[in-house]
Write an enzyme that holds these catalytic residues in place. Structure first.
Site, PDB file in Angstrom:
ATOM      1  N   ARG A 174      -8.747  91.452 -14.362  1.00  0.00           N
ATOM      2  CA  ARG A 174      -9.596  91.659 -13.179  1.00  0.00           C
ATOM      3  C   ARG A 174     -10.274  93.005 -13.356  1.00  0.00           C
ATOM      4  NH1 ARG A 174      -8.260  90.722  -6.890  1.00  0.00           N
ATOM      5  NH2 ARG A 174      -8.841  88.653  -7.652  1.00  0.00           N
ATOM      6  N   CYS A 213     -12.024  82.583   0.240  1.00  0.00           N
ATOM      7  CA  CYS A 213     -11.119  82.858  -0.889  1.00  0.00           C
ATOM      8  C   CYS A 213      -9.976  83.781  -0.501  1.00  0.00           C
ATOM      9  CB  CYS A 213     -11.911  83.465  -2.036  1.00  0.00           C
ATOM     10  SG  CYS A 213     -12.756  84.989  -1.589  1.00  0.00           S
ATOM     11  N   ASP A 249     -17.044  84.693   2.465  1.00  0.00           N
ATOM     12  CA  ASP A 249     -16.211  85.693   1.787  1.00  0.00           C
ATOM     13  C   ASP A 249     -16.516  87.038   2.436  1.00  0.00           C
ATOM     14  OD1 ASP A 249     -14.626  87.101  -0.040  1.00  0.00           O
ATOM     15  OD2 ASP A 249     -16.130  87.064  -1.636  1.00  0.00           O
ATOM     16  N   GLN A 284     -10.913  81.221  -8.957  1.00  0.00           N
ATOM     17  CA  GLN A 284     -11.043  80.895  -7.534  1.00  0.00           C
ATOM     18  C   GLN A 284     -11.862  79.614  -7.364  1.00  0.00           C
ATOM     19  OE1 GLN A 284      -9.792  82.762  -4.734  1.00  0.00           O
ATOM     20  NE2 GLN A 284     -10.310  80.811  -3.807  1.00  0.00           N
ATOM     21  N   HIS A 316     -15.943  84.753 -10.222  1.00  0.00           N
ATOM     22  CA  HIS A 316     -14.523  84.531  -9.916  1.00  0.00           C
ATOM     23  C   HIS A 316     -14.191  83.070 -10.254  1.00  0.00           C
ATOM     24  CE1 HIS A 316     -10.659  85.336  -8.426  1.00  0.00           C
ATOM     25  NE2 HIS A 316     -10.887  85.564  -7.148  1.00  0.00           N
ATOM     26  N   ARG A 347      -4.682  78.004  -6.114  1.00  0.00           N
ATOM     27  CA  ARG A 347      -4.817  78.943  -7.228  1.00  0.00           C
ATOM     28  C   ARG A 347      -3.728  78.657  -8.258  1.00  0.00           C
ATOM     29  NH1 ARG A 347      -7.577  83.764  -6.358  1.00  0.00           N
ATOM     30  NH2 ARG A 347      -7.244  84.047  -8.579  1.00  0.00           N
TER      31      ARG A 347
HETATM   32  N1   CP Z   1      -8.848  85.355  -3.652  1.00  0.00           N
HETATM   33  C1   CP Z   1      -8.352  86.329  -4.435  1.00  0.00           C
HETATM   34  O1   CP Z   1      -8.697  86.473  -5.612  1.00  0.00           O
HETATM   35  O2   CP Z   1      -7.396  87.097  -3.836  1.00  0.00           O
HETATM   36  P1   CP Z   1      -6.785  88.449  -4.412  1.00  0.00           P
HETATM   37  O3   CP Z   1      -7.895  89.454  -4.453  1.00  0.00           O
HETATM   38  O4   CP Z   1      -5.690  88.830  -3.457  1.00  0.00           O
HETATM   39  O5   CP Z   1      -6.254  88.190  -5.790  1.00  0.00           O
HETATM   40  N1  NVA Z   2     -15.881  89.125  -3.278  1.00  0.00           N
HETATM   41  C1  NVA Z   2     -14.549  89.670  -3.172  1.00  0.00           C
HETATM   42  C2  NVA Z   2     -13.532  88.646  -3.579  1.00  0.00           C
HETATM   43  C3  NVA Z   2     -12.106  89.074  -3.468  1.00  0.00           C
HETATM   44  C4  NVA Z   2     -11.144  88.041  -3.937  1.00  0.00           C
HETATM   45  C5  NVA Z   2     -14.449  90.931  -4.007  1.00  0.00           C
HETATM   46  O1  NVA Z   2     -14.993  90.947  -5.124  1.00  0.00           O
HETATM   47  O2  NVA Z   2     -13.843  91.894  -3.559  1.00  0.00           O
END
Ligand code: CP
Ligand code: NVA
Length: 305
Positions: free
Chosen positions: A102, A264, A224, A132, A129, A292
């Site tokens: 990430r 999400c 989101d 997701q 993502h 997930r």
């Molecule tokens: N939806 C998602 O990726 O959640 P987290 O940021 O908690 O991993």
């Molecule tokens: N769009 C959000 C998604 C988190 C899972 C971010 O990037 O923070």
């Protein structure tokens, strides 16, 4: 070496296979457990940003499949700072059989993949993502028993989650629409391949500024956070612009059918969606979170078994 970084690098047939595998692994898990398909294998989980779902679901995926997951937090390896991304990729590849990362800049997960000799999975970048989106697709498929011909409307900030959702919708024969304020749209560079793919599968792509107009006839309403991780400095401006895009009872009343509501998570209740909607009968947000687990098991088995 195959990686799971961007859904545009996968064919629709391959993604269909992954969803079939996810359905099978989910059934297996619910009826007693998965066999140890990944016994003796380890996944390094590199996090440059916080996480609940991604971190815990990947760790549980590896445990359920008989393997091991190793958490590497943002202050530990200093990706690209203490050590170059290329060297991190080369070293991790000597220890583990897969890397999930990430990151902020999308190119960082791409660079990990370029230099790794094991599969790399994108656990969220500033641009995409994909894990997701696969869990979301599984959730939509479970709810409707099909995907072809459904209309998915994403309401809010044109971000990473919206981009991957648009890609997966196009792959699976759904129509995809966004409702964003001017200036918050998905980029044309992102939308134009989605349009091309959607038209191959009988779907269409539309962009709106008026959320009430966009959601008419939707089967899925998706939202989101208005402020993604890393955008905190711009929070006040974004929240102000996005206020008219809240997913609330009034917006749902405009759909004209009982669309499911997706997010999400993490949710900012009272901002992008209201409590009554998040906890209401149309919400599938916790099914998405659970899925997930099942969608990622399929990805891990496909890449690492
Ligand atoms: N939806 C998602 O990726 O959640 P987290 O940021 O908690 O991993
Ligand atoms: N769009 C959000 C998604 C988190 C899972 C971010 O990037 O923070």
């Amino acid at each position: 070496m195959r990686h799971f970084i961007d859904l545009s690098e996968w064919s629709s047939d391959e993604l269909r296979h992954l969803i079939d595998l996810a359905v099978q692994l989910k059934q297996e898990w619910k009826s007693g457990g998965n066999p140890p398909i990944l016994a003796g294998k380890a996944l390094a989980m590199v996090f440059q940003k916080p996480s609940l779902r991604t971190r815990v679901s990947f760790e549980m995926c590896m445990q359920h499949l008989g393997g091991h997951a190793l958490m590497i937090g943002p202050d530990e390896i200093g990706l690209g700072k203490r050590e170059s991304i290329a060297d991190v990729a080369r070293v991790l590849s000597r220890y583990v059989q897969g890397i999930m990362a990430r990151v902020f800049a999308h190119d960082h997960v791409v660079q990990l993949a370029v230099h790794a000799s094991v599969p790399v999975i994108n656990g969220l970048s500033d641009d995409q993502h994909p894990c997701q989106a696969m869990a979301d697709l599984l959730t939509i498929y479970e709810h409707y028993g099909r995907t072809e011909g459904l209309r998915v409307v994403y309401v809010g900030d044109g971000n990473n989650v919206a981009a991957s959702l648009g890609q997966v919708a196009a792959h699976f024969g759904m129509s995809f629409a966004t409702a964003t304020p001017p200036g918050f749209e998905l980029s044309e560079a992102m939308l134009s391949p989605i349009r091309a793919l959607a038209s191959q599968h009988g779907g269409a792509v539309e962009t709106f500024h008026d959320p009430l107009e966009a959601v008419r006839g939707a089967d899925v309403i998706y939202t989101d956070t208005w402020v993604s991780m890393g955008q905190e400095v711009d929070a006040a401006r974004k929240i102000e612009a996005l206020r008219p895009y809240q997913v609330n009872a009034q917006l749902l009343a405009n759909v004209g059918k009982p669309a499911i509501v997706m997010h999400c998570l993490p949710a900012h209740r009272g901002l992008e969606l209201t409590d009554d909607v998040a906890d209401g009968p149309q919400s599938v947000i916790f099914d998405q979170a659970e899925n997930r687990l099942h969608a990622q098991k399929a990805i891990l088995v496909h890449l690492m078994a």
